[in-house]
Design a protein around this motif. Structure first.
Motif, PDB file in Angstrom:
ATOM      1  N   MET A   8      31.591 102.695 107.187  1.00  0.00           N
ATOM      2  CA  MET A   8      30.396 103.198 107.866  1.00  0.00           C
ATOM      3  C   MET A   8      30.440 104.715 107.963  1.00  0.00           C
ATOM      4  O   MET A   8      31.497 105.309 108.057  1.00  0.00           O
ATOM      5  CB  MET A   8      30.293 102.618 109.286  1.00  0.00           C
ATOM      6  CG  MET A   8      30.150 101.131 109.312  1.00  0.00           C
ATOM      7  SD  MET A   8      29.886 100.415 110.964  1.00  0.00           S
ATOM      8  CE  MET A   8      30.820 101.426 112.043  1.00  0.00           C
ATOM      9  N   LEU A  44      21.337  98.931 105.930  1.00  0.00           N
ATOM     10  CA  LEU A  44      22.054  98.232 104.877  1.00  0.00           C
ATOM     11  C   LEU A  44      21.436  96.861 104.652  1.00  0.00           C
ATOM     12  O   LEU A  44      20.866  96.271 105.562  1.00  0.00           O
ATOM     13  CB  LEU A  44      23.528  98.021 105.266  1.00  0.00           C
ATOM     14  CG  LEU A  44      24.411  99.242 105.438  1.00  0.00           C
ATOM     15  CD1 LEU A  44      25.812  98.816 105.861  1.00  0.00           C
ATOM     16  CD2 LEU A  44      24.476 100.051 104.159  1.00  0.00           C
ATOM     17  N   SER A  45      21.587  96.349 103.439  1.00  0.00           N
ATOM     18  CA  SER A  45      21.190  94.967 103.199  1.00  0.00           C
ATOM     19  C   SER A  45      22.298  94.064 103.734  1.00  0.00           C
ATOM     20  O   SER A  45      23.429  94.504 103.970  1.00  0.00           O
ATOM     21  CB  SER A  45      21.004  94.718 101.700  1.00  0.00           C
ATOM     22  OG  SER A  45      22.272  94.742 101.045  1.00  0.00           O
ATOM     23  N   GLN A  48      25.222  94.204 101.486  1.00  0.00           N
ATOM     24  CA  GLN A  48      26.067  95.379 101.718  1.00  0.00           C
ATOM     25  C   GLN A  48      26.911  95.217 102.970  1.00  0.00           C
ATOM     26  O   GLN A  48      28.063  95.655 103.001  1.00  0.00           O
ATOM     27  CB  GLN A  48      25.207  96.639 101.835  1.00  0.00           C
ATOM     28  CG  GLN A  48      24.593  97.081 100.536  1.00  0.00           C
ATOM     29  CD  GLN A  48      23.629  98.235 100.769  1.00  0.00           C
ATOM     30  OE1 GLN A  48      22.688  98.117 101.564  1.00  0.00           O
ATOM     31  NE2 GLN A  48      23.851  99.323 100.076  1.00  0.00           N
ATOM     32  N   VAL A  49      26.353  94.602 104.001  1.00  0.00           N
ATOM     33  CA  VAL A  49      27.132  94.364 105.216  1.00  0.00           C
ATOM     34  C   VAL A  49      28.361  93.528 104.867  1.00  0.00           C
ATOM     35  O   VAL A  49      29.469  93.824 105.299  1.00  0.00           O
ATOM     36  CB  VAL A  49      26.282  93.693 106.316  1.00  0.00           C
ATOM     37  CG1 VAL A  49      27.149  93.178 107.450  1.00  0.00           C
ATOM     38  CG2 VAL A  49      25.250  94.671 106.847  1.00  0.00           C
ATOM     39  N   GLU A  52      30.590  95.730 102.044  1.00  0.00           N
ATOM     40  CA  GLU A  52      31.088  97.049 102.432  1.00  0.00           C
ATOM     41  C   GLU A  52      31.657  97.094 103.848  1.00  0.00           C
ATOM     42  O   GLU A  52      32.635  97.786 104.095  1.00  0.00           O
ATOM     43  CB  GLU A  52      29.968  98.088 102.314  1.00  0.00           C
ATOM     44  CG  GLU A  52      29.458  98.246 100.897  1.00  0.00           C
ATOM     45  CD  GLU A  52      28.247  99.144 100.807  1.00  0.00           C
ATOM     46  OE1 GLU A  52      27.975  99.918 101.747  1.00  0.00           O
ATOM     47  OE2 GLU A  52      27.550  99.059  99.775  1.00  0.00           O
TER      48      GLU A  52
END
Length: 100
Positions: A8, A44-45, A48-49, A52
């Protein structure tokens, strides 16, 4: 620090959510049924969560991430859908279910 470790941006507002773990996800996380994680509030999508943010904080889940789905507050989410979270939200990582 947590922002670096979690993938993040330190300046991005984040929330603490409960990540529920089921089946193989629970096993990979050492038997824990839930984990508190820090997730950006938005931007974020859901894919992505997972790739990432969750994997940065719970790297043990990498073995099942590509075949798992996420649910937000008991509802499956589209990996391409934009994530918008509050502190009371629960995310769940749901690995593939085997059986016949």
């Amino acid at each position: 620090d947590l922002a670096t470790r979690s993938g993040m941006d330190a300046a991005a507002p984040s929330v603490s959510v409960n990540l529920l773990l089921f089946a193989k996800a629970r096993e990979l996380a050492g038997g824990r049924s839930s984990i508190k994680i820090q997730v950006p509030k938005e931007g974020l999508s859901f894919g992505q969560v997972l790739s990432e943010v969750i994997l940065a904080q719970v790297p043990e889940l990498a073995a099942i991430a590509s075949t798992s789905v996420l649910a937000l507050n008991d509802e499956y989410v589209d990996p391409e859908g934009l994530c918008s979270l509050t502190d009371r939200d629960e995310l769940a990582i749901i690995p593939p279910i085997s059986g016949g």
